[in-house]
Motif scaffolding. Sequence first.
Motif, short mmCIF file in Angstrom:
data_model
loop_
_atom_site.label_atom_id
_atom_site.label_comp_id
_atom_site.label_asym_id
_atom_site.label_seq_id
_atom_site.Cartn_x
_atom_site.Cartn_y
_atom_site.Cartn_z
N LYS A 112 0.96 -1.18 -0.16
CA LYS A 112 -0.06 0.23 -0.18
C LYS A 112 0.94 1.51 -0.08
O LYS A 112 2.18 1.69 0.59
CB LYS A 112 -1.48 -0.03 1.33
N ILE A 113 0.84 2.01 -0.70
CA ILE A 113 1.29 3.68 -0.84
C ILE A 113 0.47 4.87 -0.07
O ILE A 113 -0.42 5.38 -1.21
CB ILE A 113 1.44 3.60 -2.56
N LEU A 114 1.48 5.49 0.92
CA LEU A 114 0.44 6.68 1.19
C LEU A 114 1.01 7.57 0.33
O LEU A 114 2.22 7.73 0.18
CB LEU A 114 0.37 6.58 2.86
N VAL A 115 0.70 8.60 -0.52
CA VAL A 115 1.58 9.83 -1.43
C VAL A 115 0.68 11.14 -0.63
O VAL A 115 -0.44 11.43 -0.45
CB VAL A 115 0.42 10.00 -2.79
N LEU A 116 1.53 11.61 -0.60
CA LEU A 116 1.84 13.20 0.77
C LEU A 116 2.00 14.36 -0.27
O LEU A 116 2.69 14.43 -1.05
CB LEU A 116 2.86 13.15 1.59
N PHE A 117 1.36 15.48 -0.27
CA PHE A 117 1.06 16.83 -1.00
C PHE A 117 1.05 17.61 -0.27
O PHE A 117 0.27 17.87 0.59
CB PHE A 117 0.38 16.51 -1.92
N LYS A 165 -0.32 28.12 -14.09
CA LYS A 165 0.28 26.53 -14.11
C LYS A 165 -0.42 26.00 -12.90
O LYS A 165 -0.21 24.44 -13.80
CB LYS A 165 1.95 26.80 -12.89
N PHE A 166 -1.03 26.15 -11.69
CA PHE A 166 -1.37 25.00 -11.18
C PHE A 166 -3.26 24.60 -12.19
O PHE A 166 -3.77 23.53 -12.38
CB PHE A 166 -2.68 25.24 -9.93
N LYS A 167 -3.85 25.73 -12.91
CA LYS A 167 -5.02 26.07 -13.86
C LYS A 167 -4.30 24.78 -15.25
O LYS A 167 -5.40 24.01 -15.49
CB LYS A 167 -5.38 27.21 -14.15
N GLU A 168 -3.97 25.41 -15.65
CA GLU A 168 -3.03 23.86 -16.69
C GLU A 168 -2.88 22.72 -16.46
O GLU A 168 -3.33 22.53 -16.61
CB GLU A 168 -1.64 24.73 -17.13
N CYS A 169 -2.34 22.33 -15.52
CA CYS A 169 -2.09 21.18 -14.96
C CYS A 169 -3.08 20.04 -13.99
O CYS A 169 -3.34 18.78 -14.05
CB CYS A 169 -1.04 21.07 -14.21
N LEU A 170 -3.86 21.11 -12.86
CA LEU A 170 -4.55 20.73 -12.02
C LEU A 170 -5.95 20.91 -11.73
O LEU A 170 -6.75 20.37 -11.52
CB LEU A 170 -3.93 20.51 -10.49
N GLU A 171 -6.34 22.14 -12.46
CA GLU A 171 -7.56 22.22 -12.33
C GLU A 171 -8.87 20.82 -12.85
O GLU A 171 -8.66 20.60 -13.98
CB GLU A 171 -7.55 23.80 -13.11
N GLY A 172 -9.39 21.10 -12.08
CA GLY A 172 -10.71 19.97 -12.47
C GLY A 172 -10.18 18.28 -12.29
O GLY A 172 -11.15 17.54 -12.18
N THR A 173 -9.42 18.14 -11.76
CA THR A 173 -8.56 16.83 -11.77
C THR A 173 -8.74 16.43 -10.31
O THR A 173 -9.17 17.09 -8.54
CB THR A 173 -7.00 17.14 -11.96
N LYS A 174 -8.87 15.21 -9.71
CA LYS A 174 -8.79 14.97 -8.51
C LYS A 174 -8.14 15.16 -7.58
O LYS A 174 -8.48 15.56 -6.20
CB LYS A 174 -9.38 13.18 -7.81
N LEU A 175 -6.99 14.89 -7.95
CA LEU A 175 -5.63 15.62 -7.05
C LEU A 175 -5.53 17.18 -7.01
O LEU A 175 -5.58 17.80 -5.82
CB LEU A 175 -4.20 15.62 -8.13
N GLY A 176 -6.61 17.70 -7.83
CA GLY A 176 -6.51 19.27 -7.76
C GLY A 176 -7.49 19.56 -6.59
O GLY A 176 -7.41 20.90 -6.17
N ALA A 177 -8.40 19.15 -6.12
CA ALA A 177 -9.68 19.30 -5.45
C ALA A 177 -9.19 18.75 -4.23
O ALA A 177 -9.51 20.10 -3.30
CB ALA A 177 -10.30 18.32 -6.20
N LYS A 178 -8.20 17.94 -4.13
CA LYS A 178 -8.05 17.52 -2.26
C LYS A 178 -6.96 18.94 -2.52
O LYS A 178 -6.58 18.67 -0.96
CB LYS A 178 -7.21 16.10 -2.98
N LEU A 179 -6.18 19.35 -3.67
CA LEU A 179 -5.04 20.43 -2.68
C LEU A 179 -5.98 21.35 -2.18
O LEU A 179 -5.36 22.43 -1.49
CB LEU A 179 -4.38 20.69 -3.91
N LYS A 180 -7.27 21.92 -3.04
CA LYS A 180 -7.70 23.11 -2.09
C LYS A 180 -7.04 24.46 -2.47
O LYS A 180 -7.32 24.59 -1.38
CB LYS A 180 -8.19 22.67 -1.17
#
Length: 292
Positions: free
Chosen positions: A123-128, A270-285
């Motif tokens: 199991k892998i726990l990924v921290l951002f 950069k955030f909008k280009e790479c992560l906006e609308g993604t599941k990880l983007g949502a988690k980062l709030k």
Amino acid sequence: MVVHTSSRKGIWNLRWQHTFPLSTALSVCSAEMFQALENLEARRDDVVLVSYPKCGVNWLIHILSDLILTTIQSKPVSTELPFIECGDPDKYQRMKHIPSPRILAIHLNYDYLPRSIFKNKAKILVLFQNPKDTAVSFFHFHNNVPNVPSYSSWDEFFSEFMNGKVGWGSYFDRAVIWNKHIEDENIMVITYEDLKEDLTASVKQIAEIFGFSPTAEEIQCIAENATFQAVKEKAHETHGVVGSNLFRKGVVGDWKSLFTEAQNQEMDAKFKECLEGTKLGAKLKYDVYCKA
């Protein structure tokens, strides 16, 4: 295997006194370590922690160590540095003798993880952490830790961070790849901000991820003993001379002390280009933690 480094400074050959609890000079991320990395044979019950640098993984290691010692009381303390890409190539042979569950901490990207982790279904726990605070923390780490390459200014570091020319490469490239695997079997993503918002709930969630069964009282005790401030106060004892830099402030929003308005706009784009609308983007709030 390639780990991006600053174009000015070349391959890092860092050395520091790190007590975990072993006090010894360690070579960090040598070419020999990367060549030997595939010799690591992961176990199904390994506790695998993956993060981009300066996202709070040392805090998370402390929490996991307490969970293991609380729920598996006969577990001896390992003297091996838990970061598997750091140390000497013989480390992987020594790790075979560490009783389960072992903590395997990794700063490498998904594509460079030892294949045995996936083969044996660990199991892998990924921290951002939000990218603005990550950048600021990384900058202070460079300029405060002895023998780590320093930068002449925040502006210089920010430019290289945004271009992915810092150690371990681009934060955003890393995030894009992990977002593709966020729903894979045995992968769970947690954020530094989650830990700060509700440490007790996070400890309970982490325990469930790895199959530990602490009581409600034990979870509360672990959380009380693992607040960032509590860990920081013991940092010199647990992590030697770099302890105060590994556990520097522990606050969310420190980016406001360094970011210019132009830099804010650049990272927002950069955030909008790479992560906006993604599941990880949502988690980062991002709108909660990264907007002035």
